[in-house]
Design a protein around this motif. Structure first.
Motif, mmCIF file in Angstrom:
data_model
loop_
_atom_site.group_PDB
_atom_site.id
_atom_site.type_symbol
_atom_site.label_atom_id
_atom_site.label_comp_id
_atom_site.label_asym_id
_atom_site.label_seq_id
_atom_site.Cartn_x
_atom_site.Cartn_y
_atom_site.Cartn_z
ATOM 1 N N ILE A 1 0.832 -1.195 0.000
ATOM 2 C CA ILE A 1 0.000 0.000 0.000
ATOM 3 C C ILE A 1 0.868 1.247 0.000
ATOM 4 N N PHE A 2 0.600 2.149 -0.966
ATOM 5 C CA PHE A 2 1.422 3.347 -1.065
ATOM 6 C C PHE A 2 0.640 4.606 -1.402
ATOM 7 N N GLU A 3 -0.561 4.483 -2.002
ATOM 8 C CA GLU A 3 -1.337 5.680 -2.309
ATOM 9 C C GLU A 3 -1.841 6.320 -1.020
ATOM 10 N N PRO A 4 -1.794 7.656 -0.906
ATOM 11 C CA PRO A 4 -2.213 8.334 0.325
ATOM 12 C C PRO A 4 -3.610 7.960 0.795
ATOM 13 N N ARG A 5 -4.578 7.818 -0.135
ATOM 14 C CA ARG A 5 -5.940 7.498 0.291
ATOM 15 C C ARG A 5 -6.017 6.102 0.905
ATOM 16 N N ALA B 1 -4.436 6.068 4.367
ATOM 17 C CA ALA B 1 -5.430 6.547 5.336
ATOM 18 C C ALA B 1 -6.446 5.450 5.657
ATOM 19 N N MET B 2 -6.861 4.715 4.639
ATOM 20 C CA MET B 2 -7.800 3.610 4.841
ATOM 21 C C MET B 2 -7.208 2.562 5.781
ATOM 22 N N PHE B 3 -5.953 2.219 5.548
ATOM 23 C CA PHE B 3 -5.294 1.227 6.390
ATOM 24 C C PHE B 3 -5.200 1.714 7.831
ATOM 25 N N ASP B 4 -4.795 2.958 8.030
ATOM 26 C CA ASP B 4 -4.661 3.499 9.384
ATOM 27 C C ASP B 4 -6.001 3.464 10.119
ATOM 28 N N ASP B 5 -7.078 3.846 9.412
ATOM 29 C CA ASP B 5 -8.397 3.845 10.046
ATOM 30 C C ASP B 5 -8.863 2.427 10.370
ATOM 31 N N ALA B 6 -8.620 1.503 9.441
ATOM 32 C CA ALA B 6 -9.028 0.110 9.686
ATOM 33 C C ALA B 6 -8.250 -0.488 10.839
ATOM 34 N N ARG C 1 -9.228 -9.416 7.071
ATOM 35 C CA ARG C 1 -8.727 -8.832 8.314
ATOM 36 C C ARG C 1 -7.227 -8.622 8.194
ATOM 37 N N ILE C 2 -6.751 -7.478 8.639
ATOM 38 C CA ILE C 2 -5.319 -7.209 8.660
ATOM 39 C C ILE C 2 -4.685 -8.110 9.713
ATOM 40 N N THR C 3 -3.888 -9.069 9.285
ATOM 41 C CA THR C 3 -3.264 -10.004 10.218
ATOM 42 C C THR C 3 -1.795 -9.703 10.463
ATOM 43 N N SER C 4 -1.187 -8.923 9.576
ATOM 44 C CA SER C 4 0.199 -8.504 9.790
ATOM 45 C C SER C 4 0.477 -7.287 8.926
ATOM 46 N N PHE C 5 1.444 -6.481 9.371
ATOM 47 C CA PHE C 5 1.850 -5.343 8.554
ATOM 48 C C PHE C 5 3.257 -4.922 8.955
ATOM 49 N N ALA C 6 3.909 -4.246 8.029
ATOM 50 C CA ALA C 6 5.241 -3.707 8.284
ATOM 51 C C ALA C 6 5.358 -2.363 7.587
ATOM 52 N N GLU C 7 6.039 -1.431 8.226
ATOM 53 C CA GLU C 7 6.337 -0.144 7.620
ATOM 54 C C GLU C 7 7.680 -0.256 6.899
ATOM 55 N N THR C 8 7.736 0.254 5.679
ATOM 56 C CA THR C 8 8.931 0.072 4.859
ATOM 57 C C THR C 8 9.978 1.164 5.064
ATOM 58 N N GLY C 9 9.589 2.267 5.679
ATOM 59 C CA GLY C 9 10.525 3.373 5.856
ATOM 60 C C GLY C 9 10.480 4.395 4.739
ATOM 61 N N GLY D 1 7.384 5.274 3.341
ATOM 62 C CA GLY D 1 5.991 5.708 3.255
ATOM 63 C C GLY D 1 5.006 4.638 2.836
ATOM 64 N N ARG D 2 5.456 3.402 2.710
ATOM 65 C CA ARG D 2 4.557 2.319 2.296
ATOM 66 C C ARG D 2 4.261 1.386 3.478
ATOM 67 N N TYR D 3 3.169 0.639 3.322
ATOM 68 C CA TYR D 3 2.865 -0.468 4.218
ATOM 69 C C TYR D 3 2.872 -1.763 3.397
ATOM 70 N N VAL D 4 3.456 -2.793 3.940
ATOM 71 C CA VAL D 4 3.319 -4.133 3.378
ATOM 72 C C VAL D 4 2.449 -4.900 4.352
ATOM 73 N N ILE D 5 1.274 -5.306 3.897
ATOM 74 C CA ILE D 5 0.311 -5.922 4.805
ATOM 75 C C ILE D 5 -0.135 -7.277 4.278
ATOM 76 N N THR D 6 -0.736 -8.042 5.169
ATOM 77 C CA THR D 6 -1.367 -9.308 4.794
ATOM 78 C C THR D 6 -2.805 -9.285 5.270
ATOM 79 N N LEU D 7 -3.718 -9.599 4.361
ATOM 80 C CA LEU D 7 -5.128 -9.719 4.707
ATOM 81 C C LEU D 7 -5.502 -11.194 4.776
ATOM 82 N N GLY D 8 -6.172 -11.574 5.844
ATOM 83 C CA GLY D 8 -6.721 -12.921 5.958
ATOM 84 C C GLY D 8 -8.188 -12.896 5.582
ATOM 85 N N GLY D 9 -8.587 -13.742 4.635
ATOM 86 C CA GLY D 9 -9.965 -13.726 4.143
ATOM 87 C C GLY D 9 -10.967 -14.184 5.193
#
Length: 225
Positions: A38-42, A45-50, A85-93, A95-103
């Motif tokens: 995830i890298f687009e600003p919108r 923001a969605m990830f942070d809110d979730a 559901r967000i089950t894991s995430f990492a900040e790349t340094g 401005g991106r997030y690398v996340i995993t969604l569990g269905g």
């Protein structure tokens, strides 16, 4: 349905409104995992809110051109997506997030809500409650036919696979992993998502693969002529 540290058993476990992430060609299935960058600003923001609330994001495809079966109440979105559901995430340094969604479960879009109030999109949804029930064990899936079609595709495209891992995988994992990893287009991915059950999904994947192999064979024959 158990996803990460959270159990989802009934409709009240699912919010009636969720942020949606339109992704063409992406497929998330109940019980499976989808990595995202995830890298687009919108969407940041969605990830942070979730993350600060229910940790849920709906993955859905943009509406498919000329696909009547995909048309829903929101014209530019497919009618069915999958809640993760967000089950894991990492900040790349950078401005991106690398996340995993569990269905968690599939859902139908009822309407878009809060238009313009947030930088990302929100939709009211109706969950597929059958996806929250104990997982299908895959007993009715023709595993042999599925593996044969997978092998034929690999051979036709000069690809290899770790067959020891393939053989050890449960039928449920095999069907869902092959569906998500398959190189097919948005329409095929949507058909796999909307399959009624695991058996139907496996049969759909086999049919799509056979069509792709036949098409490639015909094109190869025309080149030789």
């Amino acid at each position: 349905m158990q996803v990460g540290n959270k159990s989802y058993r009934m409709e009240s476990d699912i919010p009636d409104q969720v942020p949606v992430f339109p992704l063409s060609g992406a497929l998330l299935l109940p019980g499976a995992q989808l990595p995202l960058n995830i890298f687009e600003p919108r969407y940041l923001a969605m990830f942070d809110d979730a993350l600060s609330s229910h940790r849920m994001i709906g993955v859905i495809q943009p509406a498919l051109e000329n696909a009547v079966s995909c048309q829903g109440p929101v014209k530019d979105l497919c009618r069915v997506g999958c809640l993760g559901r967000i089950t894991s995430f990492a900040e790349t340094g950078d401005g991106r997030y690398v996340i995993t969604l569990g269905g968690i479960c599939r859902f139908r879009v009822i309407e878009e809500t809060e238009t313009g109030r947030k930088p990302y999109r929100m939709c009211r949804i109706s969950p597929f409650l059958s996806d929250l029930e104990p997982a299908d064990d895959g007993a009715e899936v023709d595993r042999k036919a599925l593996l044969e079609s997978f092998k034929a595709y690999l051979e036709a495209n000069n690809l290899e696979a770790d067959w020891n891992s393939v053989e050890r995988a449960s039928t449920v994992t095999l069907v869902n992993s092959l569906s998500m990893m398959s190189p097919y287009g948005p329409a095929e991915k949507q058909a796999l998502l909307e399959a009624d059950d695991l058996k139907t999904r496996a049969e759909t994947l086999i049919a799509i693969t056979e069509i792709a192999l036949a098409r490639d064979s015909d094109e190869y024959g025309r080149v030789l002529q």
